[in-house]
Every structure is written in structure tokens, then in C-alpha cells.
Design a protein around this motif. Structure first.
Motif, short mmCIF file in Angstrom:
data_model
loop_
_atom_site.label_atom_id
_atom_site.label_comp_id
_atom_site.label_asym_id
_atom_site.label_seq_id
_atom_site.Cartn_x
_atom_site.Cartn_y
_atom_site.Cartn_z
N ARG A 162 0.69 -1.24 0.08
CA ARG A 162 0.21 0.02 -0.14
C ARG A 162 0.91 1.06 -0.12
O ARG A 162 2.00 1.18 0.65
CB ARG A 162 -0.96 0.05 1.32
N LEU A 163 0.51 2.21 -0.57
CA LEU A 163 1.07 3.52 -0.60
C LEU A 163 0.89 4.15 0.88
O LEU A 163 -0.05 4.05 1.38
CB LEU A 163 0.44 4.65 -1.79
N ASN A 164 2.03 4.54 1.22
CA ASN A 164 1.88 5.65 2.51
C ASN A 164 1.89 6.99 2.26
O ASN A 164 2.77 7.56 1.73
CB ASN A 164 3.41 5.51 3.23
N LEU A 165 0.60 7.22 2.30
CA LEU A 165 0.05 8.56 2.00
C LEU A 165 0.83 9.63 2.79
O LEU A 165 1.06 10.91 2.18
CB LEU A 165 -1.43 8.71 2.28
N ALA A 166 1.19 9.37 3.95
CA ALA A 166 2.02 10.28 4.80
C ALA A 166 3.32 10.66 4.30
O ALA A 166 3.86 11.81 4.68
CB ALA A 166 2.12 9.83 6.31
N ALA A 167 3.91 9.79 3.46
CA ALA A 167 5.18 10.24 2.75
C ALA A 167 5.17 10.72 1.42
O ALA A 167 6.06 11.10 0.84
CB ALA A 167 6.17 8.63 2.66
N ARG A 176 3.80 8.75 11.77
CA ARG A 176 3.17 7.32 11.60
C ARG A 176 2.82 7.13 10.05
O ARG A 176 2.55 8.19 9.41
CB ARG A 176 2.14 6.90 12.46
N ALA A 177 2.70 6.01 9.62
CA ALA A 177 2.29 5.71 8.33
C ALA A 177 1.17 5.75 8.05
O ALA A 177 -0.01 5.51 9.38
CB ALA A 177 2.72 4.50 7.90
N LEU A 178 0.51 6.16 6.92
CA LEU A 178 -1.01 5.99 6.64
C LEU A 178 -1.30 5.47 5.29
O LEU A 178 -0.90 5.70 4.20
CB LEU A 178 -1.39 7.58 6.74
N ALA A 179 -2.04 4.18 5.69
CA ALA A 179 -2.21 3.36 4.53
C ALA A 179 -3.04 3.79 3.49
O ALA A 179 -4.24 4.43 3.61
CB ALA A 179 -2.63 1.95 4.87
N GLY A 180 -2.51 3.88 2.12
CA GLY A 180 -3.47 4.37 0.95
C GLY A 180 -3.79 3.26 0.03
O GLY A 180 -4.06 1.99 0.42
N PRO A 181 -3.86 3.52 -1.19
CA PRO A 181 -4.25 2.39 -2.39
C PRO A 181 -3.27 1.51 -2.33
O PRO A 181 -2.16 1.49 -1.94
CB PRO A 181 -4.41 3.20 -3.59
N VAL A 182 -3.80 0.45 -2.82
CA VAL A 182 -2.90 -0.92 -3.07
C VAL A 182 -2.08 -1.03 -4.52
O VAL A 182 -2.73 -0.38 -5.22
CB VAL A 182 -3.75 -2.17 -2.77
N LEU A 216 6.25 2.94 0.61
CA LEU A 216 5.61 1.60 0.32
C LEU A 216 5.39 0.63 1.59
O LEU A 216 6.21 0.65 2.68
CB LEU A 216 6.11 0.63 -0.49
N LEU A 217 4.23 0.12 2.15
CA LEU A 217 3.91 -0.49 3.23
C LEU A 217 3.68 -1.96 2.87
O LEU A 217 2.46 -2.02 1.95
CB LEU A 217 2.63 0.22 3.97
N GLU A 218 4.47 -2.88 3.28
CA GLU A 218 4.03 -4.37 2.93
C GLU A 218 2.60 -4.84 3.32
O GLU A 218 2.11 -4.34 4.68
CB GLU A 218 4.89 -5.26 3.57
N ASP A 219 1.64 -5.26 2.48
CA ASP A 219 0.29 -5.85 2.68
C ASP A 219 0.13 -6.95 2.39
O ASP A 219 -0.55 -6.93 1.16
CB ASP A 219 -0.63 -4.63 2.17
N PRO A 220 0.66 -8.21 2.57
CA PRO A 220 0.85 -9.49 2.12
C PRO A 220 -0.77 -10.08 2.15
O PRO A 220 -1.06 -10.77 1.10
CB PRO A 220 1.67 -10.20 2.83
N GLY A 221 -1.77 -9.43 2.66
CA GLY A 221 -3.00 -10.08 2.77
C GLY A 221 -4.03 -9.55 1.74
O GLY A 221 -5.13 -9.88 1.71
N THR A 222 -3.50 -8.57 0.93
CA THR A 222 -4.24 -8.04 -0.26
C THR A 222 -4.12 -8.67 -1.48
O THR A 222 -3.04 -9.49 -1.62
CB THR A 222 -4.38 -6.50 -0.38
N THR A 223 -4.83 -8.56 -2.51
CA THR A 223 -4.79 -9.45 -3.93
C THR A 223 -3.98 -8.40 -4.92
O THR A 223 -3.56 -8.98 -5.82
CB THR A 223 -6.35 -9.51 -4.42
N GLY A 224 -3.65 -7.13 -4.62
CA GLY A 224 -2.76 -6.45 -5.46
C GLY A 224 -3.60 -5.49 -6.52
O GLY A 224 -2.88 -5.11 -7.48
N THR A 225 -4.82 -5.66 -6.29
CA THR A 225 -5.39 -4.57 -7.03
C THR A 225 -5.61 -3.15 -6.41
O THR A 225 -5.73 -3.28 -5.27
CB THR A 225 -6.94 -4.97 -7.24
#
Length: 235
Positions: free
Chosen positions: A8-13, A43-49, A224-233
């Protein structure tokens, strides 16, 4: 960052310009309080995948375009590209962060991977205009650049590409004009690599090279924030 991992994109960065390009001016303003709070709290802020590999899902060819105007623009771009000698390679859906997720692929002069990009979302006025992307990989990286990317769109590329990408934007340029400009940009670095194959695989490998460069640069910036539980869309 592992290949093929959903992140996921880190919106805070992201910079203010990148946020505006990603969400539009109004959308960025709506997210600004949350982004500012995350930055203040460090802290990080998770955005789009997105996915760390370039994905291109083939689509059945048909008459494309979200509006009649866009359909005419796509037809005009296609005719201009063919007049320049471009070989069409099919239509693909790109599950990227950008809203502009449709691409008609071409090979031009054996060393340029061309994407004719557009959005099939008629209500999205920001992405209604079809535009061209010309990408060449360089034989010699002595200049510090690995590739040259020329775009006929004025909208900012977000997140900003790797420092190894020599990016040039020529808003409103047609295929012939963009080709001439692109050739000059490549010439400044020497010569471009020939694509390994003259089919869609060569086109995809070229864009994968660009994506790999960008993902490495984004990781270095902490985007980038690792998010292995998502599908990649993309979200």
C-alpha cells in the motif's frame, strides 16, 4: 521489497503534489487533515494498493472509449501511431494506483514500447483525455538514467518516478510530434535497447523494467507498506 508482493502507498510520505495528482485537488484536501495528523505523529497512513510487479491483463478488442469524444480521440491516436509505423499488440487492463487503467499497446521502431492510455470511467473528468506514453530502455546508463519516458499528458505522474527515469511531458502532442521529441531525449543518452521480442511480451517486459525501477525508488522513500493479505488490485 519482494517481487509480486502487494503493498500500500504510505500517504503520509507523499508530497502535496503527489497527493493532488493521485486524488485530485478536492480529494487531496479532504484527506489532508488525516495525512497531516499522521505526519505529526510520525506514523504511516495506508493508501491505495499496488503490486510490486507490473500487471497487464489482456482484454478483448472492441470499440473503446467512455465518451464519444474519447472514442474519437482513441481512434485518432491509433491512426497516427499506425502512420508512424507502430505495430498494435492488443489492449490491456492495468490494475495500477492511477485511475487511467486501460492501455492499447504498440511497438514502434523496435525499441519503443508505446501505451495509448485512457480511463473507461465517464464520470472521471480528470482522466477523460486519452494520451500517449513512449518508453525506451537505454543501452548505457553512464548518464545516470536507465530509460526515457515521454508522455503527451500534463498531469503529474504519481508517485514521482525513479531518479533513473528521464521523464519528459509534452502536453497535447500527437504521435509524430512525441516520437520526434522522444528520439531527441534518447539521443542525449546514446542509444536505446532493442526490445527482446516484437510481441506483447517484449512490451510488458519493458514496462516491468520501469515499474521495478519505480518500486525500488518508492521503497527508498518510505512510500510502500507491505500488505501481503491483499490481492494486489488498486483501491
Amino acid at each position: 521489497m519482494l517481487a509480486g508482493v502487494s503493498v500500500r502507498l504510505n500517504l503520509a510520505a507523499l508530497t502535496p503534489e503527489e497527493l493532488a495528482a493521485l486524488f485530485g485537488e478536492d480529494g487531496a484536501q479532504l484527506r489532508l487533515p488525516e495525512v497531516s495528523r499522521a505526519r505529526l505523529e510520525q506514523r504511516a497512513l495506508a493508501g491505495p494498493v499496488l503490486n510490486t510487479t507490473f500487471e497487464a491483463q489482456p482484454l478483448e478488442d472492441r470499440s473503446w472509449g467512455a465518451t464519444p469524444e474519447q472514442s474519437r480521440a482513441l481512434g485518432s491516436h491509433d491512426a497516427q501511431l499506425r502512420a508512424c509505423g507502430a505495430t498494435p499488440l492488443g489492449v490491456f487492463y492495468l490494475p495500477l494506483v492511477s485511475e487511467v487503467r486501460h492501455a492499447r499497446a504498440y511497438l514502434l521502431e523496435s525499441d519503443i514500447a508505446v501505451s495509448l492510455r485512457w480511463s473507461e470511467t465517464p464520470e472521471s473528468s480528470r482522466t477523460a483525455v486519452a494520451y500517449l506514453e513512449f518508453l525506451s530502455l537505454l543501452r548505457d546508463r553512464a548518464s545516470g538514467s536507465a530509460c526515457v519516458l515521454s508522455i503527451s499528458n500534463s498531469r503529474a505522474v504519481t508517485p514521482a518516478p525513479s531518479e533513473e527515469v528521464d521523464l519528459h511531458q509534452h502536453p497535447g502532442a500527437g504521435a509524430e510530434e512525441l516520437l520526434a521529441a522522444h528520439r531527441q531525449h534518447v539521443l542525449r543518452h546514446g542509444r536505446a535497447q532493442r526490445l527482446m521480442t516484437t510481441d506483447a511480451n517484449g512490451w510488458m517486459r519493458t514496462w516491468q523494467t520501469l515499474h521495478t525501477l519505480n518500486v525500488a525508488a518508492w521503497a527508498r522513500r518510505g512510500l510502500l507498506l507491505e500488505d501481503p493479505g491483499t490481492t494486489g488490485t488498486a483501491g
